[in-house]
Design a protein around this motif. Structure first.
Motif, PDB file in Angstrom:
ATOM      1  N   ALA A  54       0.820  -1.216   0.000  1.00  0.00           N
ATOM      2  CA  ALA A  54       0.000   0.000   0.000  1.00  0.00           C
ATOM      3  C   ALA A  54       0.851   1.263   0.000  1.00  0.00           C
ATOM      4  N   LEU A  55       2.098   1.145   0.437  1.00  0.00           N
ATOM      5  CA  LEU A  55       2.970   2.320   0.524  1.00  0.00           C
ATOM      6  C   LEU A  55       3.796   2.548  -0.737  1.00  0.00           C
ATOM      7  N   VAL A  56       3.834   1.559  -1.616  1.00  0.00           N
ATOM      8  CA  VAL A  56       4.642   1.682  -2.836  1.00  0.00           C
ATOM      9  C   VAL A  56       4.207   2.862  -3.703  1.00  0.00           C
ATOM     10  N   PRO A  57       2.887   3.055  -3.963  1.00  0.00           N
ATOM     11  CA  PRO A  57       2.489   4.200  -4.790  1.00  0.00           C
ATOM     12  C   PRO A  57       2.837   5.550  -4.181  1.00  0.00           C
ATOM     13  N   ARG A 104       8.936   1.775   4.798  1.00  0.00           N
ATOM     14  CA  ARG A 104       7.851   0.836   4.539  1.00  0.00           C
ATOM     15  C   ARG A 104       7.878  -0.302   5.550  1.00  0.00           C
ATOM     16  N   ARG A 105       9.055  -0.863   5.787  1.00  0.00           N
ATOM     17  CA  ARG A 105       9.173  -1.975   6.739  1.00  0.00           C
ATOM     18  C   ARG A 105       8.745  -1.550   8.138  1.00  0.00           C
ATOM     19  N   LEU A 143      -4.725   0.622   6.721  1.00  0.00           N
ATOM     20  CA  LEU A 143      -4.404   1.684   7.674  1.00  0.00           C
ATOM     21  C   LEU A 143      -2.974   2.195   7.593  1.00  0.00           C
ATOM     22  N   VAL A 144      -2.097   1.454   6.917  1.00  0.00           N
ATOM     23  CA  VAL A 144      -0.682   1.807   6.938  1.00  0.00           C
ATOM     24  C   VAL A 144      -0.407   3.150   6.260  1.00  0.00           C
ATOM     25  N   THR A 145      -1.276   3.567   5.354  1.00  0.00           N
ATOM     26  CA  THR A 145      -1.096   4.866   4.694  1.00  0.00           C
ATOM     27  C   THR A 145      -1.641   6.014   5.537  1.00  0.00           C
TER      28      THR A 145
END
Length: 289
Positions: free
Chosen positions: A109-112, A120-121, A158-160
């Protein structure tokens, strides 16, 4: 101030020679921090409405204002940016990538957003811990139970750090006990993070947890329950110091709930159909309504 304001929203599809209105003149407001549950018969527009709220599709007519921007008129580039930063999505069938670990699924989800690998990790690990899966980060989806897979999907959503969490039948593929655990998790995250939470569900047990319930039938929406004042009161109420305090608090909450407006202008029958079309995220397939 309303986070969402929908005005005269319609969504039309062509089925053979017939035009179908999946949504028919919908007016709806959702305030920042609300939890709205959407219910209704299968094929009457629930998922179509959720897709418009998540900028996965555009209406045929009408406006879908989100924080003052009309999602119906933004360019594709701006729409993609709003979708990536403002919305988190949870689906009935989890939509995890089977060859990636729980940690890696959340990181996708964080790649874009062009977040560095190290960040990210770290963020994915924290998100998994927040849903109680810190010790399952290295497991593949096939090595997790259904409830654990849905927790991974929630962590990914939720990570974003989105403002809005959109959940399409998030407990529809779970047994009753696991359903209760997942909806309690969502409720806790809603309260703790100040999220705006919108859930589509067939399950009245799930819907009743939400302060607001909207009923959709034949593409039209009516409000069946609005306990926002009572919900906010419960969220900020501290532990009573004595029996008298507890009684007063309970009386206030009950009075507010009793005063909440309820409208049932729309028919409750399941007659008629309005099949909703779906537009999936590039890396995710959405569950059919």
């Amino acid at each position: 101030m309303a986070m969402y304001a929908l005005t005269e929203v319609t969504k039309r599809f062509t089925k053979g020679r017939k035009e179908v209105r999946a949504l028919d003149g919908v007016d709806l407001t959702v305030a920042d921090g609300d939890w709205l549950a959407i219910q209704g018969p299968t094929g009457h527009g629930k998922t179509t409405l959720l897709q418009l709220l998540g900028a996965l599709d555009r209406p045929s007519s009408g406006s879908v204002l989100f924080d003052g921007d009309d999602l119906a008129r933004l360019s594709e580039r701006r729409l993609a940016g709003v979708r990536a930063r403002s919305f988190g999505f949870v689906f009935q069938f989890f939509n995890l990538i089977p060859t990636l670990t729980a940690q890696e699924n959340v990181e996708t989800a964080l790649v874009p957003l062009k977040v560095s690998a190290a960040s990210r990790r770290e963020r994915a690990g924290r998100a998994l811990a927040d849903v109680g899966l810190a010790d399952r980060s290295g497991h593949l989806p096939a090595e997790l139970s259904g409830g654990q897979q849905q927790r991974v999907a929630i962590a990914r959503a939720l990570v974003t750090e989105p403002a809005v969490l959109l959940a399409d039948e998030p407990t529809g593929n779970l047994d009753e006990d696991t359903r209760d655990e997942i909806i309690a998790l969502l409720e806790g995250l809603w309260k703790d993070r100040g999220l705006t939470l919108i859930t589509v569900t067939h399950d009245s047990t799930v819907a009743r947890r939400a302060p607001r319930i909207a009923w959709i039938s034949k593409g039209k929406v009516s409000l069946r329950k609005d306990d926002r004042r009572a919900a906010r009161s419960r969220a900020v109420t501290t532990e009573p110091k004595d029996a008298d305090s507890a009684a007063v608090g309970g009386a206030v909450a009950t009075a507010e709930q009793s005063a909440a407006p309820v409208t049932t202008t729309e028919p409750r029958d399941a007659g008629g159909t309005a099949p909703g079309g779906r537009v999936a995220l590039p890396e995710e397939a959405t569950a059919a309504e």
